[in-house]
Write a protein that holds these residues in place. Sequence first.
Motif, PDB file in Angstrom:
ATOM      1  N   ALA A  37      37.455  42.241  30.794  1.00  0.00           N
ATOM      2  CA  ALA A  37      36.703  43.496  30.828  1.00  0.00           C
ATOM      3  C   ALA A  37      36.688  44.117  32.219  1.00  0.00           C
ATOM      4  N   THR A  38      36.942  43.300  33.252  1.00  0.00           N
ATOM      5  CA  THR A  38      36.881  43.789  34.628  1.00  0.00           C
ATOM      6  C   THR A  38      38.120  43.340  35.399  1.00  0.00           C
ATOM      7  N   ALA A  39      38.351  44.005  36.526  1.00  0.00           N
ATOM      8  CA  ALA A  39      39.461  43.620  37.398  1.00  0.00           C
ATOM      9  C   ALA A  39      39.254  42.200  37.936  1.00  0.00           C
ATOM     10  N   GLU A  40      38.008  41.839  38.247  1.00  0.00           N
ATOM     11  CA  GLU A  40      37.755  40.482  38.737  1.00  0.00           C
ATOM     12  C   GLU A  40      38.080  39.438  37.671  1.00  0.00           C
ATOM     13  N   GLY A  86      41.780  26.101  44.630  1.00  0.00           N
ATOM     14  CA  GLY A  86      40.545  26.866  44.481  1.00  0.00           C
ATOM     15  C   GLY A  86      40.726  28.339  44.764  1.00  0.00           C
ATOM     16  N   LEU A  87      39.801  29.113  44.228  1.00  0.00           N
ATOM     17  CA  LEU A  87      39.807  30.565  44.382  1.00  0.00           C
ATOM     18  C   LEU A  87      38.452  31.002  44.897  1.00  0.00           C
ATOM     19  N   GLN A  88      38.470  31.877  45.885  1.00  0.00           N
ATOM     20  CA  GLN A  88      37.235  32.453  46.407  1.00  0.00           C
ATOM     21  C   GLN A  88      37.363  33.970  46.355  1.00  0.00           C
ATOM     22  N   ILE A  89      36.492  34.614  45.604  1.00  0.00           N
ATOM     23  CA  ILE A  89      36.454  36.073  45.558  1.00  0.00           C
ATOM     24  C   ILE A  89      35.595  36.539  46.732  1.00  0.00           C
ATOM     25  N   LEU A  90      36.164  37.373  47.584  1.00  0.00           N
ATOM     26  CA  LEU A  90      35.451  37.844  48.764  1.00  0.00           C
ATOM     27  C   LEU A  90      34.746  39.172  48.529  1.00  0.00           C
ATOM     28  N   ALA A  91      35.386  40.068  47.771  1.00  0.00           N
ATOM     29  CA  ALA A  91      34.799  41.393  47.539  1.00  0.00           C
ATOM     30  C   ALA A  91      35.487  42.058  46.360  1.00  0.00           C
ATOM     31  N   THR A  92      34.759  42.956  45.730  1.00  0.00           N
ATOM     32  CA  THR A  92      35.344  43.804  44.689  1.00  0.00           C
ATOM     33  C   THR A  92      34.903  45.237  44.957  1.00  0.00           C
ATOM     34  N   GLN A  93      35.768  46.169  44.614  1.00  0.00           N
ATOM     35  CA  GLN A  93      35.461  47.590  44.678  1.00  0.00           C
ATOM     36  C   GLN A  93      35.862  48.190  43.347  1.00  0.00           C
ATOM     37  N   GLN A  94      34.947  48.863  42.714  1.00  0.00           N
ATOM     38  CA  GLN A  94      35.166  49.394  41.376  1.00  0.00           C
ATOM     39  C   GLN A  94      35.640  48.241  40.478  1.00  0.00           C
ATOM     40  N   GLY A  95      36.503  48.531  39.528  1.00  0.00           N
ATOM     41  CA  GLY A  95      37.031  47.475  38.672  1.00  0.00           C
ATOM     42  C   GLY A  95      36.087  47.014  37.585  1.00  0.00           C
ATOM     43  N   GLY A  96      35.015  47.772  37.343  1.00  0.00           N
ATOM     44  CA  GLY A  96      34.086  47.420  36.287  1.00  0.00           C
ATOM     45  C   GLY A  96      34.628  47.812  34.923  1.00  0.00           C
ATOM     46  N   ALA A  97      33.896  47.475  33.900  1.00  0.00           N
ATOM     47  CA  ALA A  97      34.338  47.727  32.532  1.00  0.00           C
ATOM     48  C   ALA A  97      34.585  49.203  32.257  1.00  0.00           C
ATOM     49  N   SER A  98      33.875  50.100  32.932  1.00  0.00           N
ATOM     50  CA  SER A  98      34.060  51.532  32.685  1.00  0.00           C
ATOM     51  C   SER A  98      34.981  52.203  33.695  1.00  0.00           C
ATOM     52  N   GLN A 118      46.399  28.851  52.508  1.00  0.00           N
ATOM     53  CA  GLN A 118      45.573  29.837  51.820  1.00  0.00           C
ATOM     54  C   GLN A 118      46.331  31.154  51.761  1.00  0.00           C
ATOM     55  N   HIS A 119      46.128  31.842  50.670  1.00  0.00           N
ATOM     56  CA  HIS A 119      46.720  33.155  50.475  1.00  0.00           C
ATOM     57  C   HIS A 119      45.573  34.144  50.381  1.00  0.00           C
ATOM     58  N   HIS A 120      45.465  35.015  51.384  1.00  0.00           N
ATOM     59  CA  HIS A 120      44.410  36.039  51.434  1.00  0.00           C
ATOM     60  C   HIS A 120      45.044  37.355  51.019  1.00  0.00           C
ATOM     61  N   GLU A 121      44.449  37.982  50.014  1.00  0.00           N
ATOM     62  CA  GLU A 121      45.064  39.189  49.461  1.00  0.00           C
ATOM     63  C   GLU A 121      43.981  40.179  49.038  1.00  0.00           C
ATOM     64  N   ILE A 122      44.321  41.446  49.144  1.00  0.00           N
ATOM     65  CA  ILE A 122      43.529  42.527  48.569  1.00  0.00           C
ATOM     66  C   ILE A 122      44.377  43.102  47.443  1.00  0.00           C
ATOM     67  N   SER A 123      43.983  42.800  46.210  1.00  0.00           N
ATOM     68  CA  SER A 123      44.773  43.163  45.031  1.00  0.00           C
ATOM     69  C   SER A 123      44.277  44.471  44.437  1.00  0.00           C
ATOM     70  N   HIS A 124      45.233  45.254  43.950  1.00  0.00           N
ATOM     71  CA  HIS A 124      44.946  46.528  43.296  1.00  0.00           C
ATOM     72  C   HIS A 124      45.228  46.389  41.808  1.00  0.00           C
ATOM     73  N   PHE A 125      44.303  46.892  41.000  1.00  0.00           N
ATOM     74  CA  PHE A 125      44.397  46.813  39.549  1.00  0.00           C
ATOM     75  C   PHE A 125      44.214  48.202  38.959  1.00  0.00           C
ATOM     76  N   LYS A 126      44.780  48.405  37.784  1.00  0.00           N
ATOM     77  CA  LYS A 126      44.544  49.644  37.041  1.00  0.00           C
ATOM     78  C   LYS A 126      44.400  49.299  35.566  1.00  0.00           C
ATOM     79  N   LYS A 127      43.677  50.156  34.881  1.00  0.00           N
ATOM     80  CA  LYS A 127      43.498  49.964  33.449  1.00  0.00           C
ATOM     81  C   LYS A 127      44.401  50.965  32.734  1.00  0.00           C
ATOM     82  N   VAL A 128      45.215  50.446  31.816  1.00  0.00           N
ATOM     83  CA  VAL A 128      46.124  51.267  31.029  1.00  0.00           C
ATOM     84  C   VAL A 128      45.842  50.983  29.563  1.00  0.00           C
ATOM     85  N   LEU A 129      45.500  52.019  28.824  1.00  0.00           N
ATOM     86  CA  LEU A 129      45.183  51.887  27.400  1.00  0.00           C
ATOM     87  C   LEU A 129      44.142  50.789  27.157  1.00  0.00           C
ATOM     88  N   GLY A 130      43.140  50.755  28.030  1.00  0.00           N
ATOM     89  CA  GLY A 130      42.043  49.811  27.876  1.00  0.00           C
ATOM     90  C   GLY A 130      42.316  48.397  28.363  1.00  0.00           C
TER      91      GLY A 130
END
Length: 139
Positions: A37-40, A86-98, A118-130
Amino acid sequence: MPSKPLLPATDTPCPCGTQKPLNDCCLPFIKGMLNPATAEQLMRSRYSAHSLLAIDYLWDTWSPEQRLRSNKGDILIWAESCDWLGLQILATQQGGASDNKGIVEFIAMFRSQGQIQQHHEISHFKKVLGKWLYVDHQA
């Protein structure tokens, strides 16, 4: 390196770090029973998919225009070469269900060739057709 088992017991903690059982966390996404439901959630399930060698899921949740950078064989070689720690989420911006776009900053810990990295990354996501898709990243 010997092949890793594809699925541990479904009541073991999910590799993504939520402490939820795998069956109640990322596995329904990886098996295609639910969509994140979310980018995270997508980020966490993609991390788990690396750990579980669920290459088809990684491929299917990667933006089609970005798949030109790789292939399933390369993804499998990379995923098999690592012990995912292991995975550590540091921050999220937008990426919510809506939302239609989102950013997730994370650190993934792994062992490769005997070295903890360790792999430190800022990932970009998009929603396509839900459906959330991984697009690209900045390191």
